[in-house]
Write an enzyme that holds these catalytic residues in place. Structure first.
Site, short mmCIF file in Angstrom:
data_model
loop_
_atom_site.label_atom_id
_atom_site.label_comp_id
_atom_site.label_asym_id
_atom_site.label_seq_id
_atom_site.Cartn_x
_atom_site.Cartn_y
_atom_site.Cartn_z
N VAL A 1 8.68 -2.12 2.89
CA VAL A 1 9.96 -1.41 2.99
C VAL A 1 10.34 -1.21 4.45
O VAL A 1 11.51 -1.38 4.83
CB VAL A 1 9.91 -0.07 2.23
CG1 VAL A 1 11.20 0.71 2.43
CG2 VAL A 1 9.65 -0.30 0.75
N GLU B 1 6.74 4.06 10.46
CA GLU B 1 5.31 4.31 10.31
C GLU B 1 4.90 3.68 8.99
O GLU B 1 5.28 4.17 7.92
CB GLU B 1 5.03 5.82 10.32
CG GLU B 1 3.57 6.16 10.26
CD GLU B 1 3.34 7.65 10.23
OE1 GLU B 1 2.53 8.09 9.38
OE2 GLU B 1 3.98 8.37 11.02
N CYS C 1 -2.07 8.17 4.98
CA CYS C 1 -1.97 6.96 5.78
C CYS C 1 -3.16 6.82 6.72
O CYS C 1 -3.50 5.71 7.15
CB CYS C 1 -0.67 6.93 6.57
SG CYS C 1 -0.51 8.24 7.80
#
Length: 490
Positions: A240, A258, A292
């Site tokens: 994305v 990010e 993450c």
């Protein structure tokens, strides 16, 4: 506290927030929000926005921009501090909402609320640093200076794993810089974002300065395409993020992205194994591995691999899986069925490739409500160049990869395309220095967990983990503002 009474979902929280009012989506379409720990607990229908809703929010932000910029950063910081005080008063309610719709343990949700408060405090404190500087001029009676100005309307697209802290890490600096904003959160966590908006609404933030658009792909694509949006701050998947960057390139849209990680803990032959095991358990299985910066690879020197696994496997096998409101639970569900099945497919593929499951690797269906529960999983004999060792997978699945000494461990750690967070356990100062110099990651840790973050340090990645300026640090102003210069002769 039970899921059923943790938070009451008010009608307006299921809507968009545009120009200071709660409004339905133009399409009248909605999406059901379900607790991943208990499918029988739904939080209601939330609006599913389209391009017209996003454009309306951008228009409101555009109209509010000039007046918001004019009041200056010190005054703008007062809204952040007031929102921070209100966040403290509502912390339990908001933590309950996070747990109920995202699934993380209540203590983890409380930690996220505290992190959001720290972001507000830090950002408000930066108000006095958003000025410029004066410098010498070549001409007499001339004043030369440089200063920052906000870039304008920004689109803020945030993920589901930290539904309060990550949006706050975007909203707070956007507002302080003088930008106006449209927040588009993950469709998995609409309630938490609505409660964030409530904080600023209730402290009197002027209408149009901060807007909320709920929904999925259509709303996000409209934000990226709108020519009045000067910048997009995105946290989420690589695919994305790359699409956002590509679609905005023709108009040189400012982006900060990010976009993932494949983080390793390196355990060398002189490591304190007790500390290393503690760090791996918290890094890989805290928040069900849905960070993450979560530890998804352990790279261990072959000489101590067996000893390390003898300590690690019983700890992980003994973790109690349960709903986020269960005080005895040590690991909660993953966020939805798609994520659950992705974890299980990754385990099955790793087995086909020759890996061995030491514990976990299955969906838990007994003794818990019907939900998205994946047993915490350890796989060993994972090849360093296998799919499991290279592709990002968000969930409680840990790969153990054997290394032949220090140099080989660093080679394996650096072999992936991501560069988010890396950790090394060693007692050697020389190895510590070499690891910090040679590891290709933005956030480096020695003899500590690789998931810790501070509001004043940049949340940063290298390689394909990051594009653009950094978040959660003074470097964030390089996204929300641009430098100007002026020369005044008298």
């Amino acid at each position: 506290m039970s899921a059923s009474n943790s938070v009451c979902v008010q009608a307006e929280h299921r809507l968009n927030y545009v120009n200071g009012d709660w409004r339905p989506a133009e399409s009248q379409q909605t999406r059901l929000n379900v607790n991943p720990a208990d499918f029988s607990d739904d939080l209601g229908e939330f609006v599913e926005s389209g391009g017209a809703d996003a454009d309306r929010a951008v228009g409101a932000a555009m109209l509010a921009q000039a007046d918001w910029q004019d009041i200056g950063p010190v005054e703008r910081a007062r809204y952040l501090r007031a929102a921070g005080r209100l966040l403290g008063e509502r912390s339990e309610r908001i933590a309950g909402a996070i747990t109920r719709e995202q699934g993380k343990l209540l203590d983890e949700a409380r930690g996220e609320v505290a992190q959001a408060g720290a972001i507000l405090e830090f950002t408000a404190g930066e108000a006095s640093h958003l000025s410029g500087t004066s410098t010498s001029a070549e001409d007499n009676r001339t004043w030369a200076m440089k200063f920052r100005r906000p870039i304008g309307v920004v689109g803020l697209i945030s993920p589901w794993n930290f539904p309060l802290a990550i949006p706050m890490g975007k909203v707070a600096p956007a507002l302080l810089s003088g930008c106006t904003a449209v927040l588009k959160p993950s469709p998995y966590t609409p309630l938490t974002s609505a409660l964030l908006i409530d904080l600023f609404h209730d402290v009197g933030l002027p209408a149009g300065v901060l807007n909320l658009i709920q929904g999925d792909v259509a709303a996000g694509e409209a934000l990226v395409a709108n020519p009045q949006v000067a910048g997009i701050s995105f946290t989420g998947s690589y695919a994305v993020g790359a699409a956002i960057h590509s679609r905005g390139a023709h108009r040189i849209l400012r982006t900060r992205l990010e976009v993932g990680g494949k983080n390793a803990v390196i355990i060398l032959d002189d490591a304190d194994l007790s500390r290393a095991v503690d760090a791996v358990v918290s890094g890989a299985f805290g928040q069900a591995g849905q960070r993450c910066s979560a530890t998804s690879r352990v790279i261990v020197d072959g000489r101590i691999k067996r000893e390390f696994l003898n300590l690690l496997v019983p700890r992980v096998a003994g973790l109690r899986v349960g709903a986020g409101f269960d005080p005895a639970a040590q690991i909660g569900p993953v966020v939805d069925e798609n994520r659950m099945h992705a974890c299980l497919r990754a385990v099955a593929k790793a087995r086909e490739d020759g890996a061995e499951v030491l514990t976990g690797g299955f969906r838990i269906t007994e003794g818990l409500p019907e939900g998205c529960y994946v047993a915490p999983t350890i796989l060993t004999d994972v090849a360093w160049d296998s799919e499991l060792a290279h592709e990002e997978g968000v969930g409680p699945v840990l790969s153990v990869i054997e290394a032949d000494g220090f140099d080989d461990a660093l080679r394996i750690a650096n072999s992936v395309r991501y560069g988010r967070s890396e950790t090394v356990f060693t007692q050697s100062p020389a190895r510590m220095y070499d690891a910090v110099e040679r590891l290709e990651a933005g956030m480096l840790h020695i003899n500590r967990s690789g998931v810790d973050a501070y509001a004043h340090l940049p949340h940063v990645g290298t390689k394909t983990s990051q594009y653009g300026s950094r978040e959660c640090s003074p470097q964030v102003w390089d996204f929300y503002t641009e430098w100007r210069s002026a020369c005044l002769s008298f």
